[in-house]
Design an enzyme around this catalytic site. Structure first.
Site, PDB file in Angstrom:
ATOM      1  N   TYR A  78      -4.662  -2.274  19.606  1.00 49.50           N
ATOM      2  CA  TYR A  78      -3.448  -2.973  19.186  1.00 49.50           C
ATOM      3  C   TYR A  78      -2.254  -2.262  19.833  1.00 49.50           C
ATOM      4  O   TYR A  78      -2.107  -1.046  19.705  1.00 49.50           O
ATOM      5  CB  TYR A  78      -3.306  -2.966  17.661  1.00 49.50           C
TER       6      TYR A  78
ATOM      7  N   GLY B 248       3.162   1.288  -2.875  1.00 51.08           N
ATOM      8  CA  GLY B 248       2.265   1.387  -4.035  1.00 51.08           C
ATOM      9  C   GLY B 248       1.837   2.834  -4.263  1.00 51.08           C
ATOM     10  O   GLY B 248       1.856   3.339  -5.385  1.00 51.08           O
TER      11      GLY B 248
ATOM     12  N   ASP C 250       3.485  -0.632  12.393  1.00 52.05           N
ATOM     13  CA  ASP C 250       2.375   0.282  12.694  1.00 52.05           C
ATOM     14  C   ASP C 250       2.977   1.652  13.068  1.00 52.05           C
ATOM     15  O   ASP C 250       3.746   1.736  14.024  1.00 52.05           O
ATOM     16  CB  ASP C 250       1.590  -0.306  13.884  1.00 52.05           C
ATOM     17  N   PRO C 251       2.648   2.718  12.318  1.00 53.76           N
ATOM     18  CA  PRO C 251       3.261   4.016  12.630  1.00 53.76           C
ATOM     19  C   PRO C 251       2.959   4.467  14.070  1.00 53.76           C
ATOM     20  O   PRO C 251       1.837   4.322  14.546  1.00 53.76           O
ATOM     21  CB  PRO C 251       2.623   4.958  11.611  1.00 53.76           C
TER      22      PRO C 251
ATOM     23  N   VAL D 293      -9.647   1.693  12.635  1.00 57.96           N
ATOM     24  CA  VAL D 293      -9.850   1.806  14.075  1.00 57.96           C
ATOM     25  C   VAL D 293     -11.197   2.429  14.458  1.00 57.96           C
ATOM     26  O   VAL D 293     -11.863   1.943  15.383  1.00 57.96           O
ATOM     27  CB  VAL D 293      -8.646   2.537  14.725  1.00 57.96           C
TER      28      VAL D 293
ATOM     29  N   TYR E 248       0.833  -1.207   0.000  1.00 61.25           N
ATOM     30  CA  TYR E 248       0.000   0.000   0.000  1.00 61.25           C
ATOM     31  C   TYR E 248       0.870   1.260   0.000  1.00 61.25           C
ATOM     32  O   TYR E 248       0.731   2.104  -0.877  1.00 61.25           O
ATOM     33  CB  TYR E 248      -0.907  -0.026   1.229  1.00 61.25           C
TER      34      TYR E 248
ATOM     35  N   THR F 139      -0.404   7.430  18.002  1.00 69.46           N
ATOM     36  CA  THR F 139      -1.382   8.496  17.736  1.00 69.46           C
ATOM     37  C   THR F 139      -1.833   8.501  16.274  1.00 69.46           C
ATOM     38  O   THR F 139      -1.123   8.033  15.389  1.00 69.46           O
ATOM     39  CB  THR F 139      -0.794   9.895  18.049  1.00 69.46           C
ATOM     40  N   ARG F 140      -3.020   9.051  16.091  1.00 66.76           N
ATOM     41  CA  ARG F 140      -3.543   9.326  14.743  1.00 66.76           C
ATOM     42  C   ARG F 140      -4.345  10.622  14.848  1.00 66.76           C
ATOM     43  O   ARG F 140      -4.783  11.025  15.929  1.00 66.76           O
ATOM     44  CB  ARG F 140      -4.487   8.209  14.251  1.00 66.76           C
TER      45      ARG F 140
HETATM   46  P1  NAD Z   1     -12.693   2.119   0.317  1.00 63.98           P
HETATM   47  O1  NAD Z   1     -12.046   0.788   0.449  1.00 63.98           O
HETATM   48  O2  NAD Z   1     -14.012   2.351   0.944  1.00 63.98           O
HETATM   49  O3  NAD Z   1     -12.832   2.526  -1.226  1.00 63.98           O
HETATM   50  C1  NAD Z   1     -12.015   2.045  -2.239  1.00 63.98           C
HETATM   51  C2  NAD Z   1     -12.878   1.748  -3.451  1.00 63.98           C
HETATM   52  O4  NAD Z   1     -12.036   1.320  -4.541  1.00 63.98           O
HETATM   53  C3  NAD Z   1     -13.875   0.608  -3.214  1.00 63.98           C
HETATM   54  O5  NAD Z   1     -15.135   0.978  -3.698  1.00 63.98           O
HETATM   55  C4  NAD Z   1     -13.281  -0.565  -3.984  1.00 63.98           C
HETATM   56  O6  NAD Z   1     -14.257  -1.499  -4.379  1.00 63.98           O
HETATM   57  C5  NAD Z   1     -12.598   0.154  -5.129  1.00 63.98           C
HETATM   58  N1  NAD Z   1     -11.507  -0.609  -5.744  1.00 63.98           N
HETATM   59  C6  NAD Z   1     -10.457  -1.207  -5.114  1.00 63.98           C
HETATM   60  N2  NAD Z   1      -9.648  -1.791  -5.999  1.00 63.98           N
HETATM   61  C7  NAD Z   1     -10.169  -1.543  -7.230  1.00 63.98           C
HETATM   62  C8  NAD Z   1      -9.790  -1.899  -8.558  1.00 63.98           C
HETATM   63  N3  NAD Z   1      -8.689  -2.625  -8.792  1.00 63.98           N
HETATM   64  N4  NAD Z   1     -10.575  -1.481  -9.588  1.00 63.98           N
HETATM   65  C9  NAD Z   1     -11.698  -0.752  -9.357  1.00 63.98           C
HETATM   66  N5  NAD Z   1     -12.101  -0.390  -8.128  1.00 63.98           N
HETATM   67  C10 NAD Z   1     -11.352  -0.784  -7.077  1.00 63.98           C
HETATM   68  O7  NAD Z   1     -11.616   3.162   0.849  1.00 63.98           O
HETATM   69  P2  NAD Z   1     -11.712   4.747   1.089  1.00 63.98           P
HETATM   70  O8  NAD Z   1     -11.460   4.999   2.515  1.00 63.98           O
HETATM   71  O9  NAD Z   1     -12.912   5.295   0.435  1.00 63.98           O
HETATM   72  O10 NAD Z   1     -10.416   5.220   0.287  1.00 63.98           O
HETATM   73  C11 NAD Z   1     -10.505   5.766  -1.015  1.00 63.98           C
HETATM   74  C12 NAD Z   1      -9.118   6.222  -1.447  1.00 63.98           C
HETATM   75  O11 NAD Z   1      -8.587   7.172  -0.525  1.00 63.98           O
HETATM   76  C13 NAD Z   1      -8.107   5.079  -1.555  1.00 63.98           C
HETATM   77  O12 NAD Z   1      -7.288   5.311  -2.687  1.00 63.98           O
HETATM   78  C14 NAD Z   1      -7.295   5.235  -0.296  1.00 63.98           C
HETATM   79  O13 NAD Z   1      -5.968   4.770  -0.469  1.00 63.98           O
HETATM   80  C15 NAD Z   1      -7.318   6.749  -0.070  1.00 63.98           C
HETATM   81  N6  NAD Z   1      -7.104   7.075   1.354  1.00 63.98           N
HETATM   82  C16 NAD Z   1      -8.124   6.952   2.260  1.00 63.98           C
HETATM   83  C17 NAD Z   1      -7.890   7.258   3.588  1.00 63.98           C
HETATM   84  C18 NAD Z   1      -8.964   7.188   4.637  1.00 63.98           C
HETATM   85  O14 NAD Z   1      -8.674   7.462   5.804  1.00 63.98           O
HETATM   86  N7  NAD Z   1     -10.195   6.879   4.322  1.00 63.98           N
HETATM   87  C19 NAD Z   1      -6.617   7.680   4.006  1.00 63.98           C
HETATM   88  C20 NAD Z   1      -5.606   7.753   3.050  1.00 63.98           C
HETATM   89  C21 NAD Z   1      -5.865   7.476   1.716  1.00 63.98           C
HETATM   90  N1  UDP Z   2      -6.040  -0.148  15.764  1.00 63.00           N
HETATM   91  C1  UDP Z   2      -6.437  -0.614  17.000  1.00 63.00           C
HETATM   92  N2  UDP Z   2      -7.538  -1.420  17.072  1.00 63.00           N
HETATM   93  C2  UDP Z   2      -8.267  -1.763  15.990  1.00 63.00           C
HETATM   94  C3  UDP Z   2      -7.879  -1.265  14.715  1.00 63.00           C
HETATM   95  C4  UDP Z   2      -6.750  -0.462  14.640  1.00 63.00           C
HETATM   96  O1  UDP Z   2      -5.812  -0.323  18.030  1.00 63.00           O
HETATM   97  O2  UDP Z   2      -9.260  -2.499  16.152  1.00 63.00           O
HETATM   98  C5  UDP Z   2      -4.879   0.751  15.693  1.00 63.00           C
HETATM   99  C6  UDP Z   2      -3.840   0.392  14.626  1.00 63.00           C
HETATM  100  O3  UDP Z   2      -2.906  -0.545  15.125  1.00 63.00           O
HETATM  101  C7  UDP Z   2      -3.219   1.754  14.368  1.00 63.00           C
HETATM  102  C8  UDP Z   2      -4.380   2.730  14.570  1.00 63.00           C
HETATM  103  O4  UDP Z   2      -5.354   2.040  15.347  1.00 63.00           O
HETATM  104  O5  UDP Z   2      -2.224   2.038  15.325  1.00 63.00           O
HETATM  105  C9  UDP Z   2      -5.026   3.207  13.281  1.00 63.00           C
HETATM  106  O6  UDP Z   2      -5.315   2.045  12.519  1.00 63.00           O
HETATM  107  P1  UDP Z   2      -6.111   2.075  11.141  1.00 63.00           P
HETATM  108  O7  UDP Z   2      -6.089   0.706  10.594  1.00 63.00           O
HETATM  109  O8  UDP Z   2      -7.411   2.748  11.351  1.00 63.00           O
HETATM  110  O9  UDP Z   2      -5.277   3.087  10.216  1.00 63.00           O
HETATM  111  P2  UDP Z   2      -3.721   3.239   9.865  1.00 63.00           P
HETATM  112  O10 UDP Z   2      -2.892   2.358  10.763  1.00 63.00           O
HETATM  113  O11 UDP Z   2      -3.628   2.840   8.460  1.00 63.00           O
HETATM  114  O12 UDP Z   2      -3.462   4.655  10.144  1.00 63.00           O
END
Ligand code: NAD
Ligand code: UDP
Length: 312
Positions: free
Chosen positions: A202, A146, A269-270, A185, A143, A208-209
């Site tokens: 976890y 990527g 995990d950050p 989370v 990810y 923090t976030r």
């Molecule tokens: P989500 O999983 O709800 O949405 C992702 C969508 O992409 C889904 O509808 C899924 O079916 C579709 N998808 C996945 N792979 C695909 C493929 N190969 N072809 C076509 N469709 C595909 O996630 P989200 O939270 O809505 O995130 C949307 C975007 O924002 C993502 O790119 C994610 O990396 C980015 N993002 C989200 C967050 C967040 O906190 N929500 C944080 C950082 C980045």
């Molecule tokens: N986390 C947690 N319990 C859960 C899910 C996540 O303690 O049930 C923690 C996770 O280890 C991370 C933080 O919450 O430290 C945020 O996790 P999330 O998966 O939401 O996002 P990301 O790690 O990608 O920021």
């Protein structure tokens, strides 16, 4: 305008589509329904200005559009680690296909990148010029590496082919429509508290976030897309909380009697994360407006309706 939203049936994509439809645009939603659902876009299915295409972005597609919001990619560690090779294909091949489309039809291209490009950051808060601390062979790399390649591709298509790009780095965002089994989370804690199950922290919960409510984020998306800045730009809410604080907050709001338990911390995990949003403030006049307590209330209501509705 005719606007393509990849990942439009997902959490963020469907909220973005609501705003774009309300603004009177024609919207094409493209999704393979890996983590997205038709329910999220149900209200638009009969609208003549809305079109839904079931398609996987790792395959090329020909469409005519003016703008592309490229969001398709699973965002929760649980889902993006389920099939990591597919995740990297989505980020690399999928993004290349969408950039190729943007190049061909001269559409403006918006990449939903992530704060994960900063990895486990040793600069705090994170500014856009920080280059990150990412483990390229770890379990998050499908990810975060990527998305780093997706950013590279965007900037190279911009420099080499003149594609008009916008790159946003999204920090943890939450709100209605997250899946009950999303695994992130906020949704985990809310679903657990509503089901009277223990809240699973976890590690020791000291990591923090910073949590941004979805409507604030979508406002930032639309402002950046329609500005003259290309980014990269952090978008997020700088309010920073430990995971333990978040668990206690949700416990108090839903079920003060709910238990909190501790589970092993996943690899890489950050430890801390907080956006520096100076760029968004000065370039776009954007900053979040929804405080965490209010955003959680709205999110809890949505989960309550779904969970209690499904019991009937
Ligand atoms: P989500 O999983 O709800 O949405 C992702 C969508 O992409 C889904 O509808 C899924 O079916 C579709 N998808 C996945 N792979 C695909 C493929 N190969 N072809 C076509 N469709 C595909 O996630 P989200 O939270 O809505 O995130 C949307 C975007 O924002 C993502 O790119 C994610 O990396 C980015 N993002 C989200 C967050 C967040 O906190 N929500 C944080 C950082 C980045
Ligand atoms: N986390 C947690 N319990 C859960 C899910 C996540 O303690 O049930 C923690 C996770 O280890 C991370 C933080 O919450 O430290 C945020 O996790 P999330 O998966 O939401 O996002 P990301 O790690 O990608 O920021």
């Amino acid at each position: 305008m005719r606007i393509l939203v990849t990942g439009g049936a997902g959490f963020l994509g469907s909220h973005l589509i609501d705003r774009l439809m309300a603004q009177g645009h024609e919207v094409v939603c493209l999704d393979n329904f890996y983590t997205g659902t038709k329910r999220n876009i149900l209200k638009w299915l009969d609208n003549p200005y809305f079109e839904l295409i079931r398609h996987d972005i790792t395959e090329p597609i020909r469409l005519e559009v003016d703008q592309i919001y490229h969001l398709a990619c699973p965002a929760s560690p649980v889902h993006y680690q389920y099939n990591p090779v597919k995740t990297i294909k989505t980020n690399v091949i999928g993004t290349m296909n969408m950039l190729g489309l943007a190049k061909r039809v001269k559409a403006r291209f918006f990449l939903a990148s992530t704060s994960e490009v900063y990895g486990d950051p040793d600069v705090h808060p994170q500014t856009e010029d920080y280059r990150g601390n990412v483990n390229c062979i770890g379990i998050r790399s499908c990810y975060d590496e990527g998305k780093r390649v997706a950013e590279t591709l965007s900037f190279d298509y911009h420099r080499q082919n003149g594609v008009d790009i916008r790159v946003v780095r999204i920090f943890n965002t939450y709100g209605p429509r997250m899946l009950e089994n999303d695994g992130r989370v906020v949704s985990n804690f809310i679903v657990q508290a509503l089901r009277n199950e223990p809240l699973t922290i976890y590690g020791d919960g000291s990591q923090t976030r910073s949590f941004c409510y979805v409507s604030d984020l979508v406002e930032g998306f639309i402002r950046l897309m329609n500005s003259n800045e290309i980014g990269p730009m952090n978008l997020g809410n700088p309010g920073e909380y430990t995971i333990l604080e978040l668990a206690q907050k949700i416990q108090n709001m839903i079920n003060p009697g709910a238990e909190i338990i501790f589970k092993p911390l996943p690899q890489d995990d950050p430890k801390q994360r907080q956006p520096d949003i100076t760029r968004a403030k000065t370039w776009l006049g954007w900053e979040p407006t929804v405080p965490l307590d209010r955003g959680l209330e709205l999110t809890i209501k949505d989960f309550r309706d779904r969970i209690e509705g499904s019991k009937q």
